[in-house]
Design a protein around this motif. Structure first.
Motif, PDB file in Angstrom:
ATOM      1  N   TYR A 220       1.125  -1.306  -0.145  1.00  0.00           N
ATOM      2  CA  TYR A 220       0.151   0.324  -0.029  1.00  0.00           C
ATOM      3  C   TYR A 220       1.008   1.320  -0.312  1.00  0.00           C
ATOM      4  O   TYR A 220       1.606   1.309   0.690  1.00  0.00           O
ATOM      5  N   ALA A 221       0.223   2.179  -0.565  1.00  0.00           N
ATOM      6  CA  ALA A 221       0.682   4.101  -0.792  1.00  0.00           C
ATOM      7  C   ALA A 221       0.126   4.326   0.939  1.00  0.00           C
ATOM      8  O   ALA A 221      -0.947   3.859   1.043  1.00  0.00           O
ATOM      9  N   PRO A 222       1.539   5.015   1.376  1.00  0.00           N
ATOM     10  CA  PRO A 222       0.437   5.902   2.662  1.00  0.00           C
ATOM     11  C   PRO A 222      -0.198   6.538   2.400  1.00  0.00           C
ATOM     12  O   PRO A 222      -1.827   6.591   2.962  1.00  0.00           O
ATOM     13  N   ALA A 223      -0.330   7.293   1.317  1.00  0.00           N
ATOM     14  CA  ALA A 223      -1.413   7.779   0.167  1.00  0.00           C
ATOM     15  C   ALA A 223      -2.918   7.003   0.581  1.00  0.00           C
ATOM     16  O   ALA A 223      -4.243   7.330   0.534  1.00  0.00           O
ATOM     17  N   LEU A 224      -3.061   5.949  -0.226  1.00  0.00           N
ATOM     18  CA  LEU A 224      -3.871   5.317  -0.178  1.00  0.00           C
ATOM     19  C   LEU A 224      -4.523   4.364   1.071  1.00  0.00           C
ATOM     20  O   LEU A 224      -6.457   4.651   2.006  1.00  0.00           O
ATOM     21  N   LEU A 225      -3.660   4.392   2.593  1.00  0.00           N
ATOM     22  CA  LEU A 225      -4.106   4.483   3.714  1.00  0.00           C
ATOM     23  C   LEU A 225      -4.794   5.265   4.311  1.00  0.00           C
ATOM     24  O   LEU A 225      -5.814   4.909   4.937  1.00  0.00           O
ATOM     25  N   ALA A 226      -4.150   6.544   3.930  1.00  0.00           N
ATOM     26  CA  ALA A 226      -4.574   7.823   3.927  1.00  0.00           C
ATOM     27  C   ALA A 226      -6.405   7.732   4.213  1.00  0.00           C
ATOM     28  O   ALA A 226      -7.633   7.908   4.546  1.00  0.00           O
ATOM     29  N   ASP A 227      -6.565   7.034   2.898  1.00  0.00           N
ATOM     30  CA  ASP A 227      -7.786   7.193   2.347  1.00  0.00           C
ATOM     31  C   ASP A 227      -8.720   6.565   3.027  1.00  0.00           C
ATOM     32  O   ASP A 227      -9.799   6.750   3.367  1.00  0.00           O
ATOM     33  N   LEU A 228      -8.260   5.170   3.176  1.00  0.00           N
ATOM     34  CA  LEU A 228      -8.846   4.159   3.866  1.00  0.00           C
ATOM     35  C   LEU A 228      -9.186   5.062   5.316  1.00  0.00           C
ATOM     36  O   LEU A 228     -10.134   3.771   5.554  1.00  0.00           O
ATOM     37  N   VAL A 229      -8.774   5.551   6.172  1.00  0.00           N
ATOM     38  CA  VAL A 229      -9.068   5.642   7.097  1.00  0.00           C
ATOM     39  C   VAL A 229      -9.844   7.120   7.195  1.00  0.00           C
ATOM     40  O   VAL A 229     -10.977   6.773   8.223  1.00  0.00           O
ATOM     41  N   ALA A 230      -9.735   7.585   6.182  1.00  0.00           N
ATOM     42  CA  ALA A 230     -11.008   8.646   6.166  1.00  0.00           C
ATOM     43  C   ALA A 230     -12.180   8.176   5.855  1.00  0.00           C
ATOM     44  O   ALA A 230     -13.513   8.666   6.570  1.00  0.00           O
ATOM     45  N   THR A 231     -12.114   7.651   5.273  1.00  0.00           N
ATOM     46  CA  THR A 231     -13.443   6.348   4.366  1.00  0.00           C
ATOM     47  C   THR A 231     -13.830   5.288   5.424  1.00  0.00           C
ATOM     48  O   THR A 231     -15.418   5.156   4.993  1.00  0.00           O
ATOM     49  N   ASN A 232     -13.019   5.199   6.318  1.00  0.00           N
ATOM     50  CA  ASN A 232     -12.646   4.371   7.308  1.00  0.00           C
ATOM     51  C   ASN A 232     -13.569   2.687   6.417  1.00  0.00           C
ATOM     52  O   ASN A 232     -14.597   2.164   6.820  1.00  0.00           O
ATOM     53  N   GLN A 233     -12.766   2.158   5.869  1.00  0.00           N
ATOM     54  CA  GLN A 233     -12.881   1.554   4.705  1.00  0.00           C
ATOM     55  C   GLN A 233     -12.047  -0.145   4.804  1.00  0.00           C
ATOM     56  O   GLN A 233     -10.958   0.508   5.006  1.00  0.00           O
ATOM     57  N   TRP A 234     -11.823  -1.195   4.409  1.00  0.00           N
ATOM     58  CA  TRP A 234     -11.105  -1.936   4.447  1.00  0.00           C
ATOM     59  C   TRP A 234     -10.731  -2.358   2.788  1.00  0.00           C
ATOM     60  O   TRP A 234     -11.406  -1.544   1.551  1.00  0.00           O
ATOM     61  N   PRO A 235      -9.327  -2.764   2.474  1.00  0.00           N
ATOM     62  CA  PRO A 235      -8.667  -2.835   1.006  1.00  0.00           C
ATOM     63  C   PRO A 235      -9.983  -3.195   0.436  1.00  0.00           C
ATOM     64  O   PRO A 235      -9.582  -2.538  -1.249  1.00  0.00           O
ATOM     65  N   GLY A 236     -10.412  -4.342   0.754  1.00  0.00           N
ATOM     66  CA  GLY A 236     -11.195  -5.263  -0.826  1.00  0.00           C
ATOM     67  C   GLY A 236     -12.840  -4.659  -0.906  1.00  0.00           C
ATOM     68  O   GLY A 236     -13.210  -4.751  -2.544  1.00  0.00           O
ATOM     69  N   ARG A 237     -12.757  -3.013  -0.586  1.00  0.00           N
ATOM     70  CA  ARG A 237     -13.932  -2.086  -1.613  1.00  0.00           C
ATOM     71  C   ARG A 237     -13.401  -1.275  -2.150  1.00  0.00           C
ATOM     72  O   ARG A 237     -14.396  -1.442  -3.404  1.00  0.00           O
ATOM     73  N   LEU A 238     -12.936  -1.954  -2.252  1.00  0.00           N
ATOM     74  CA  LEU A 238     -11.898  -1.270  -3.873  1.00  0.00           C
ATOM     75  C   LEU A 238     -11.983  -1.569  -5.065  1.00  0.00           C
ATOM     76  O   LEU A 238     -12.073  -1.378  -5.989  1.00  0.00           O
ATOM     77  N   MET A 239     -11.914  -3.465  -4.627  1.00  0.00           N
ATOM     78  CA  MET A 239     -11.966  -4.109  -6.117  1.00  0.00           C
ATOM     79  C   MET A 239     -13.281  -4.301  -6.065  1.00  0.00           C
ATOM     80  O   MET A 239     -13.319  -5.542  -6.477  1.00  0.00           O
TER      81      MET A 239
END
Length: 543
Positions: A172-191
């Motif tokens: 993961y890129a740090p920017a993506l992790l920051a977005d996951l924190v902000a949106t309160n969602q797990w990575p699989g939601r992206l897929m």
């Protein structure tokens, strides 16, 4: 390019809710040390970090003593979706994705808050999230993924690959992790597929690293957190040496998919009763079509569950060819399963008869999945298919379940509405999938079955592959009829073709007995002429 590895470690519980095995010996070395040693062989990793609760620091220091690992302590709460993801992944733990609600293996361990904080602290360009029990992770594959990430990280914010769970990891890129924190969602939601925002599958985008064909096609959990997974890993290490690569492991997984490695099936469907609230449905063998009537006794059910309770990863489906919600013993059976700490528990039902007592029983037992046989997007189609007028009643029951999720602050049971694809449902299929997928998180479209030429063919087309192979289900799944008889497979709704009966045998003796062994051998040899149930079957390719 600085990429670091992080293992979020809990010495008490695994990602799927099973007991953690990280400190247990596996052929002379603990599971956690095996994972770390594999990571230390990766040339492209700048450092390796264990993220542990402050209360577990001493255990972590002892567990990795002498290894070049950084221990980072925290007091963070579990991710808010932990229970939801663990429940969803139970049913597809052997695959990297395809879980309920679009969950994938990366969701099991991802803690965006901790990972983002670590990335900032280390000034990292990327962070590989490693399951701590992934003791077969391939360091060379991880190096290739890091090199790929370095090439594409300015276009995309993560890199992943397809492999059996535990052979690879997401970066993961740090920017993506920051977005996951902000949106309160797990990575699989992206897929996952999102009907409100359709997009190309991420395996078609630059974030995907394409491994060898064998690695992409292999399935089988290689994360040492369940009984079956540990037995699988032990077998691989004994037969392929101490440091097999992902290709070698994947070939073994493919070769072994038609093997029964345990004395019990990994999934057991139990028919509590033949009574059904949709006894006249046209889609499935129910009611008078069964030609039999029975209700499972609590004594038989209890003996079966006591036998299954010996393993920590068995999944039970209360279903069969009747509606389990009509059983007078439902509450007893649910509590028996939970008291026995059964790993996965699902109920398959038309969801017509669902009073407050039944709802409370489902929630109190924390049933993992409620598979609702709805089959229609409109009341008219429902009436045509099921010869009953319960559509509004069932959808109202789904609303009540959703309200109880909020009231109890409990995600279980996950609701999975199912539709059988026929000429009568084809025009409503897309609306059904999008509506229930958005509303409850999961929806399922299935092909109809002829049950080995014992039921009318309602299929739109034959979806079976052109080349017949062995049926995987006879290697991992069993069904128990309400009177205790065990058919060869779940297509035999009458019970004409039996492997045995729990009246005078254990399930283990039936599962490993001569009848099932002969059946599997005939499948492997593609010699089905003497197996009338299997020869005309159109469901042999189902996972």
């Amino acid at each position: 390019m600085k990429v670091i590895a992080a293992c979020t470690v809990d010495f008490e519980r695994g990602a799927l809710g099973t007991r953690a095995r990280l400190e247990e010996d596996l052929l002379g070395e603990t599971i956690l040390r095996r994972t770390i040693r594999r990571l230390l062989s990766a040339r492209q990793l700048a450092s390796i970090h264990l993220l542990v609760k402050a209360s577990q620091r001493q255990r972590a220091e002892k567990a990795v003593a002498g290894l070049n690992v950084n221990i980072e302590t925290h007091d963070a709460q579990p991710v808010p979706w932990q229970s939801y993801v663990a429940t969803a992944r139970k049913w597809t733990a052997d695959a990297w994705r395809g879980g309920l609600a679009g969950t994938c293996v990366f969701d099991e361990t991802a803690h965006p808050w901790l990972l983002e904080a670590l990335a900032k602290k280390e000034n990292a360009d990327g962070i590989a999230d490693i399951p701590p029990a992934a003791c077969l992770i391939d360091p060379a594959l991880l190096d290739d993924m890091i090199e790929h990430y370095a090439e594409v990280h300015q276009q995309v914010r993560m890199t992943f690959t397809q492999s059996a769970p535990g052979l690879s990891a997401a970066i993961y890129a740090p920017a993506l992790l920051a977005d996951l924190v902000a949106t309160n969602q797990w990575p699989g939601r992206l897929m996952a597929y999102n009907p409100a925002n359709p997009a190309r599958d991420m395996v078609m985008l630059p974030c995907f690293y394409a491994p060898q064909t064998e690695v992409r096609h292999a399935a089988g959990r290689c994360i040492a957190d369940t009984d079956t997974a540990i037995e699988r890993i032990r077998s691989i290490l004994k037969n392929a040496g101490t440091a097999p690569d992902a290709v070698t492991i994947s070939r073994m997984l493919i070769d072994q998919r038609f093997q029964t490695t345990t004395s019990l099936p990994t999934e057991v469907e139990i028919e509590l009763t033949t009574e059904d609230s949709l006894a006249d449905t046209t889609l499935r063998p129910r009611g008078n079509i069964l030609g039999r009537s029975a209700s499972m006794t609590t004594d038989l059910f209890d003996r079966l569950i006591d036998e299954l309770a010996g393993r920590d990863d068995i999944r039970i489906v209360l279903g069969g060819f009747g509606d389990p919600l009509t059983s007078p013993h439902l509450d007893h059976c649910l509590q028996k399963c939970r008291n026995a700490e059964i790993f996965g528990l699902a109920v398959r039902t038309p969801a017509v008869n669902m009073d407050d007592e039944t709802l409370n029983a489902l929630f109190d037992a924390r049933v993992d999945v409620l598979n609702i046989l709805l089959d229609a997007a409109t009341a008219d189609t429902y009436r045509l298919l099921h010869r009953a007028d319960h559509f509004d009643r069932v959808t109202a029951n789904i609303d009540r379940i959703s309200q109880m999720h909020q009231t109890r602050k409990q995600p279980q049971p996950l609701i999975v509405c199912e539709m059988t694809k026929t000429d009568a449902t084809l025009s409503e299929m897309e609306a059904f999938y999008d509506h229930w997928g958005s509303r409850t998180g999961s929806a399922l479209i299935v092909a109809p079955s002829t049950y080995g030429d014992q039921f009318p063919d309602l299929s739109v087309m034959n979806m079976a592959p052109p080349t017949r192979t062995a049926c995987e289900r006879i290697f991992n799944r069993a069904i128990i009829l309400a009177d205790g008889r065990v058919p060869l497979c779940d297509q035999d709704f009458v019970g004409r073709h039996l492997a045995g009966s729990l009246a005078d045998q254990t399930l283990a003796s039936i599962w490993t007995g001569q009848t099932m062994r002969d059946l599997r051998q005939r499948h492997l040899e593609n010699n089905l002429d003497t197996t009338p149930l299997c020869r005309p079957c159109t469901q042999w390719h189902r996972p």
